[in-house]
Design a protein around this motif. Structure first.
Motif, PDB file in Angstrom:
ATOM      1  N   PRO A  40       0.812  -1.227   0.000  1.00  0.00           N
ATOM      2  CA  PRO A  40       0.000   0.000   0.000  1.00  0.00           C
ATOM      3  C   PRO A  40       0.844   1.275   0.000  1.00  0.00           C
ATOM      4  O   PRO A  40       0.461   2.271  -0.626  1.00  0.00           O
ATOM      5  CB  PRO A  40      -0.824  -0.126   1.288  1.00  0.00           C
ATOM      6  N   ARG A  41       1.993   1.262   0.690  1.00  0.00           N
ATOM      7  CA  ARG A  41       2.843   2.461   0.712  1.00  0.00           C
ATOM      8  C   ARG A  41       3.382   2.776  -0.678  1.00  0.00           C
ATOM      9  O   ARG A  41       3.309   3.920  -1.145  1.00  0.00           O
ATOM     10  CB  ARG A  41       4.001   2.252   1.686  1.00  0.00           C
ATOM     11  N   LEU A  42       3.920   1.763  -1.340  1.00  0.00           N
ATOM     12  CA  LEU A  42       4.432   1.984  -2.691  1.00  0.00           C
ATOM     13  C   LEU A  42       3.304   2.324  -3.657  1.00  0.00           C
ATOM     14  O   LEU A  42       3.496   3.089  -4.607  1.00  0.00           O
ATOM     15  CB  LEU A  42       5.177   0.736  -3.180  1.00  0.00           C
ATOM     16  N   ALA A  43       2.115   1.763  -3.413  1.00  0.00           N
ATOM     17  CA  ALA A  43       0.980   2.026  -4.304  1.00  0.00           C
ATOM     18  C   ALA A  43       0.529   3.482  -4.216  1.00  0.00           C
ATOM     19  O   ALA A  43       0.017   4.039  -5.195  1.00  0.00           O
ATOM     20  CB  ALA A  43      -0.180   1.095  -3.961  1.00  0.00           C
ATOM     21  N   ILE A  44       0.700   4.108  -3.063  1.00  0.00           N
ATOM     22  CA  ILE A  44       0.339   5.522  -2.950  1.00  0.00           C
ATOM     23  C   ILE A  44       1.232   6.357  -3.865  1.00  0.00           C
ATOM     24  O   ILE A  44       0.755   7.265  -4.567  1.00  0.00           O
ATOM     25  CB  ILE A  44       0.467   5.977  -1.476  1.00  0.00           C
ATOM     26  N   ILE A  45       2.521   6.035  -3.912  1.00  0.00           N
ATOM     27  CA  ILE A  45       3.417   6.746  -4.819  1.00  0.00           C
ATOM     28  C   ILE A  45       3.044   6.457  -6.268  1.00  0.00           C
ATOM     29  O   ILE A  45       2.961   7.366  -7.095  1.00  0.00           O
ATOM     30  CB  ILE A  45       4.883   6.345  -4.539  1.00  0.00           C
ATOM     31  N   SER A  46       2.806   5.183  -6.590  1.00  0.00           N
ATOM     32  CA  SER A  46       2.440   4.830  -7.967  1.00  0.00           C
ATOM     33  C   SER A  46       1.153   5.520  -8.384  1.00  0.00           C
ATOM     34  O   SER A  46       1.039   6.043  -9.490  1.00  0.00           O
ATOM     35  CB  SER A  46       2.281   3.309  -8.088  1.00  0.00           C
ATOM     36  N   GLY A  47       0.167   5.516  -7.493  1.00  0.00           N
ATOM     37  CA  GLY A  47      -1.125   6.105  -7.831  1.00  0.00           C
ATOM     38  C   GLY A  47      -1.092   7.606  -8.003  1.00  0.00           C
ATOM     39  O   GLY A  47      -1.868   8.162  -8.783  1.00  0.00           O
ATOM     40  N   LEU A  48      -0.204   8.271  -7.269  1.00  0.00           N
ATOM     41  CA  LEU A  48      -0.134   9.734  -7.359  1.00  0.00           C
ATOM     42  C   LEU A  48       0.819  10.206  -8.442  1.00  0.00           C
ATOM     43  O   LEU A  48       0.600  11.260  -9.049  1.00  0.00           O
ATOM     44  CB  LEU A  48       0.307  10.315  -6.010  1.00  0.00           C
ATOM     45  N   LEU A  49       1.873   9.424  -8.695  1.00  0.00           N
ATOM     46  CA  LEU A  49       2.959   9.915  -9.532  1.00  0.00           C
ATOM     47  C   LEU A  49       2.995   9.256 -10.911  1.00  0.00           C
ATOM     48  O   LEU A  49       3.267   9.912 -11.898  1.00  0.00           O
ATOM     49  CB  LEU A  49       4.289   9.658  -8.806  1.00  0.00           C
TER      50      LEU A  49
ATOM     51  N   LEU B 198      10.701  15.803  -6.168  1.00  0.00           N
ATOM     52  CA  LEU B 198      11.828  14.928  -5.858  1.00  0.00           C
ATOM     53  C   LEU B 198      12.666  14.645  -7.091  1.00  0.00           C
ATOM     54  O   LEU B 198      12.151  14.559  -8.203  1.00  0.00           O
ATOM     55  CB  LEU B 198      11.331  13.596  -5.278  1.00  0.00           C
ATOM     56  N   SER B 199      13.942  14.469  -6.865  1.00  0.00           N
ATOM     57  CA  SER B 199      14.809  13.973  -7.930  1.00  0.00           C
ATOM     58  C   SER B 199      14.632  12.468  -8.018  1.00  0.00           C
ATOM     59  O   SER B 199      14.030  11.833  -7.151  1.00  0.00           O
ATOM     60  CB  SER B 199      16.267  14.314  -7.624  1.00  0.00           C
ATOM     61  N   VAL B 200      15.184  11.880  -9.075  1.00  0.00           N
ATOM     62  CA  VAL B 200      15.109  10.436  -9.242  1.00  0.00           C
ATOM     63  C   VAL B 200      15.750   9.730  -8.059  1.00  0.00           C
ATOM     64  O   VAL B 200      15.219   8.758  -7.514  1.00  0.00           O
ATOM     65  CB  VAL B 200      15.791  10.014 -10.566  1.00  0.00           C
ATOM     66  N   GLU B 201      16.917  10.230  -7.636  1.00  0.00           N
ATOM     67  CA  GLU B 201      17.623   9.603  -6.519  1.00  0.00           C
ATOM     68  C   GLU B 201      16.834   9.720  -5.237  1.00  0.00           C
ATOM     69  O   GLU B 201      16.736   8.764  -4.451  1.00  0.00           O
ATOM     70  CB  GLU B 201      19.006  10.228  -6.344  1.00  0.00           C
ATOM     71  N   GLU B 202      16.253  10.876  -5.010  1.00  0.00           N
ATOM     72  CA  GLU B 202      15.474  11.067  -3.793  1.00  0.00           C
ATOM     73  C   GLU B 202      14.269  10.134  -3.757  1.00  0.00           C
ATOM     74  O   GLU B 202      13.917   9.587  -2.705  1.00  0.00           O
ATOM     75  CB  GLU B 202      15.019  12.522  -3.699  1.00  0.00           C
ATOM     76  N   LEU B 203      13.638   9.959  -4.914  1.00  0.00           N
ATOM     77  CA  LEU B 203      12.489   9.060  -4.965  1.00  0.00           C
ATOM     78  C   LEU B 203      12.905   7.621  -4.672  1.00  0.00           C
ATOM     79  O   LEU B 203      12.212   6.886  -3.975  1.00  0.00           O
ATOM     80  CB  LEU B 203      11.805   9.149  -6.331  1.00  0.00           C
ATOM     81  N   CYS B 204      14.061   7.220  -5.184  1.00  0.00           N
ATOM     82  CA  CYS B 204      14.570   5.873  -4.914  1.00  0.00           C
ATOM     83  C   CYS B 204      14.833   5.693  -3.419  1.00  0.00           C
ATOM     84  O   CYS B 204      14.512   4.655  -2.845  1.00  0.00           O
ATOM     85  CB  CYS B 204      15.843   5.617  -5.701  1.00  0.00           C
ATOM     86  N   VAL B 205      15.422   6.687  -2.800  1.00  0.00           N
ATOM     87  CA  VAL B 205      15.683   6.618  -1.360  1.00  0.00           C
ATOM     88  C   VAL B 205      14.368   6.478  -0.596  1.00  0.00           C
ATOM     89  O   VAL B 205      14.233   5.660   0.323  1.00  0.00           O
ATOM     90  CB  VAL B 205      16.449   7.862  -0.887  1.00  0.00           C
ATOM     91  N   LEU B 206      13.378   7.268  -0.968  1.00  0.00           N
ATOM     92  CA  LEU B 206      12.080   7.236  -0.290  1.00  0.00           C
ATOM     93  C   LEU B 206      11.421   5.866  -0.445  1.00  0.00           C
ATOM     94  O   LEU B 206      10.929   5.290   0.534  1.00  0.00           O
ATOM     95  CB  LEU B 206      11.180   8.332  -0.852  1.00  0.00           C
ATOM     96  N   GLU B 207      11.424   5.339  -1.670  1.00  0.00           N
ATOM     97  CA  GLU B 207      10.754   4.063  -1.904  1.00  0.00           C
ATOM     98  C   GLU B 207      11.464   2.919  -1.193  1.00  0.00           C
ATOM     99  O   GLU B 207      10.822   2.022  -0.636  1.00  0.00           O
ATOM    100  CB  GLU B 207      10.646   3.787  -3.400  1.00  0.00           C
ATOM    101  N   ARG B 208      12.797   2.927  -1.208  1.00  0.00           N
ATOM    102  CA  ARG B 208      13.526   1.893  -0.472  1.00  0.00           C
ATOM    103  C   ARG B 208      13.224   1.988   1.026  1.00  0.00           C
ATOM    104  O   ARG B 208      13.099   0.981   1.715  1.00  0.00           O
ATOM    105  CB  ARG B 208      15.027   2.012  -0.708  1.00  0.00           C
ATOM    106  N   SER B 209      13.114   3.207   1.524  1.00  0.00           N
ATOM    107  CA  SER B 209      12.817   3.401   2.945  1.00  0.00           C
ATOM    108  C   SER B 209      11.428   2.870   3.289  1.00  0.00           C
ATOM    109  O   SER B 209      11.223   2.257   4.340  1.00  0.00           O
ATOM    110  CB  SER B 209      12.915   4.888   3.306  1.00  0.00           C
ATOM    111  N   LEU B 210      10.466   3.108   2.417  1.00  0.00           N
ATOM    112  CA  LEU B 210       9.111   2.620   2.654  1.00  0.00           C
ATOM    113  C   LEU B 210       9.054   1.090   2.639  1.00  0.00           C
ATOM    114  O   LEU B 210       8.209   0.488   3.295  1.00  0.00           O
ATOM    115  CB  LEU B 210       8.156   3.187   1.600  1.00  0.00           C
TER     116      LEU B 210
END
Length: 434
Positions: free
Chosen positions: A229-238, A275-287
């Motif tokens: 669900p956490r990753l899906a929120i990013i996918s659904g919004l972005l 977010l930059s690409v790198e920042e988004l990767c950091v966020l998604e890995r953290s989630l």
């Protein structure tokens, strides 16, 4: 009288007879015997025995219904009443003994008691309960007679009785459950299916980027109940902004699962876009790990617009994979939906704010650039901004599990069925030789 009774005794099927009508005969006989014992017992004098017999009645009725269900599948498979309405029911209602519970409820209603119901609802359901129980008694009588005469065939009168019972049972089941709990509308069912699709796409993307592994999915890793669900929120919004998390809709047009978080989702989307690409990767890995990683370096220079399509572009369903800026993580890629964007392996994503989809030498819209800069300036550091996103996204996803536990169980159960590895059917030796 004696010859007729004797003939019936002689026609009794054997207990070892595997035919369904023969099995029905003994299941029906057991229900009749237990009911007779209950009627002949004084419950006040022997309450313990009454409870024992009552339990036996429930078990014998459940067995009788199971045999009856198999008979209908064999006798009237194409004439069964539709059970599509079951998808409207909450998950906790769909228990194995639901049919037995329906008959017990019908008996209570006919006796003038309304368990779990308002009196007005009970009075309205009482005629349906009477029709259902009368139809069941007729079906039992007809099937008993058929089991004593020709247990291998189902003549037209038998089929007609079964069709009527099946219809009345389905109509009562829908009416009774609808009086007890709120059932989903067709629109809400469609919206829930949209969420299932989003979750499946999210898992597929996470597998491709290396956030998840197939072994985690096949092993039903508990953390995935929160990660997906956490990753899906990013996918659904972005990535799928026209999907079930589309904020172009009003809250009333969204699924009831996400509509309470409409305003918060807007703020999350606005931050994700800067977010930059790198920042988004950091966020998604953290989630995925439920722990915020430290961004690489003291303050990552933004790659403006690299993580999202321009606001004036159509919905990104033709997805493009762009390498993540983190050098050691070769599998960390970001799906971007920029129509016309070119995936250039030689692009250096760390060299500065070169937005994806724009030609070299052209900048992004000044107003949009200023807006994104203003959003980032509200935070003391990149880590502070990512921490805010981490907390907000995790909070929404965790609230889904708390406030909509039944919906989320149903959604995730379906998602796991779809994305789990399918066992390959073993080939027959003859087929292999061919």
């Amino acid at each position: 009288m004696l010859p007729a009774a004797l003939r019936r005794w002689l026609r009794r099927p054997k207990r070892s007879d595997p035919r369904l009508l023969s099995q029905f005969f003994f299941a029906d006989e057991r229900v009749t015997r237990v009911v007779a014992e209950i009627n002949g017992l004084d419950a006040e004098q022997d309450p313990q025995q009454y409870l024992v017999l009552l339990n036996q009645l429930h078990l014998s009725q459940a067995h009788l219904l199971a045999v009856l269900e198999r008979i209908m599948e064999e006798c009237i498979p194409t004439q069964r009443h539709s059970r599509d309405y079951l998808v409207k029911f909450p998950e906790e209602v769909l228990v194995d003994n639901l049919g037995n519970h329906m008959l017990f409820a019908a008996e209570c209603l006919l006796a003038g008691t309304f368990p779990e119901l308002e009196e007005a609802d009970g009075a309205q359901l009482r005629p349906q309960a009477r029709n259902l129980l009368c139809s069941l008694e007729l079906a039992r009588t007809v099937l008993r007679e058929q089991s004593l005469s020709q247990p291998s065939s189902y003549p037209e009168p038998v089929r007609a009785v079964l069709v009527q019972f099946d219809r009345l049972f389905a109509e009562f089941e829908l009416s009774y459950v609808s009086s007890l709990v709120a059932v989903k509308s067709p629109e809400e069912i469609y919206r829930q299916q949209e969420i299932i699709v989003l979750f499946c796409d999210t898992v597929e993307r996470a597998l491709r980027l290396g956030y998840l592994t197939q072994e985690m999915i096949d092993g039903y890793e508990p953390l995935l109940m929160f990660t997906i669900p956490r990753l899906a929120i990013i996918s659904g919004l972005l990535i799928y902004p026209e999907g079930p998390l589309s904020l172009e809709r009003s809250p009333e047009e969204m699924s009831r699962v996400f509509s309470p978080f409409y305003n918060l989702l807007k703020k999350i989307r606005d931050l994700l876009r800067v977010l930059s690409v790198e920042e988004l990767c950091v966020l998604e890995r953290s989630l995925c790990t439920a722990e915020l990683e430290d961004p690489c370096g003291p303050d990552i220079p933004p790659v403006w617009g690299a993580a999202v399509s321009r606001v004036d572009l159509p919905a990104p369903f033709s997805l493009l994979e762009v390498p993540c800026a983190t050098p050691p993580t070769s599998t960390c890629k970001m799906q971007l939906g920029l129509p016309g964007a070119i995936d250039d392996p030689g692009t250096n994503w760390q060299r500065g704010p070169q937005p994806l989809g724009s030609s070299p030498g052209t900048g992004i819209d000044a107003t949009l650039d200023a807006h994104w800069s203003e959003l980032r300036s509200r935070y003391s550091s990149t880590k502070d901004m990512l921490h805010t996103l981490f907390v907000c996204i995790s909070g929404v996803a965790d609230q889904l599990q708390t406030n909509f536990a039944s919906d989320m169980r149903s959604i995730l159960k379906t998602v796991f069925k779809i994305v789990a590895s399918q066992a390959e059917p073993s080939e027959e030796p003859s087929a292999s030789r061919e």
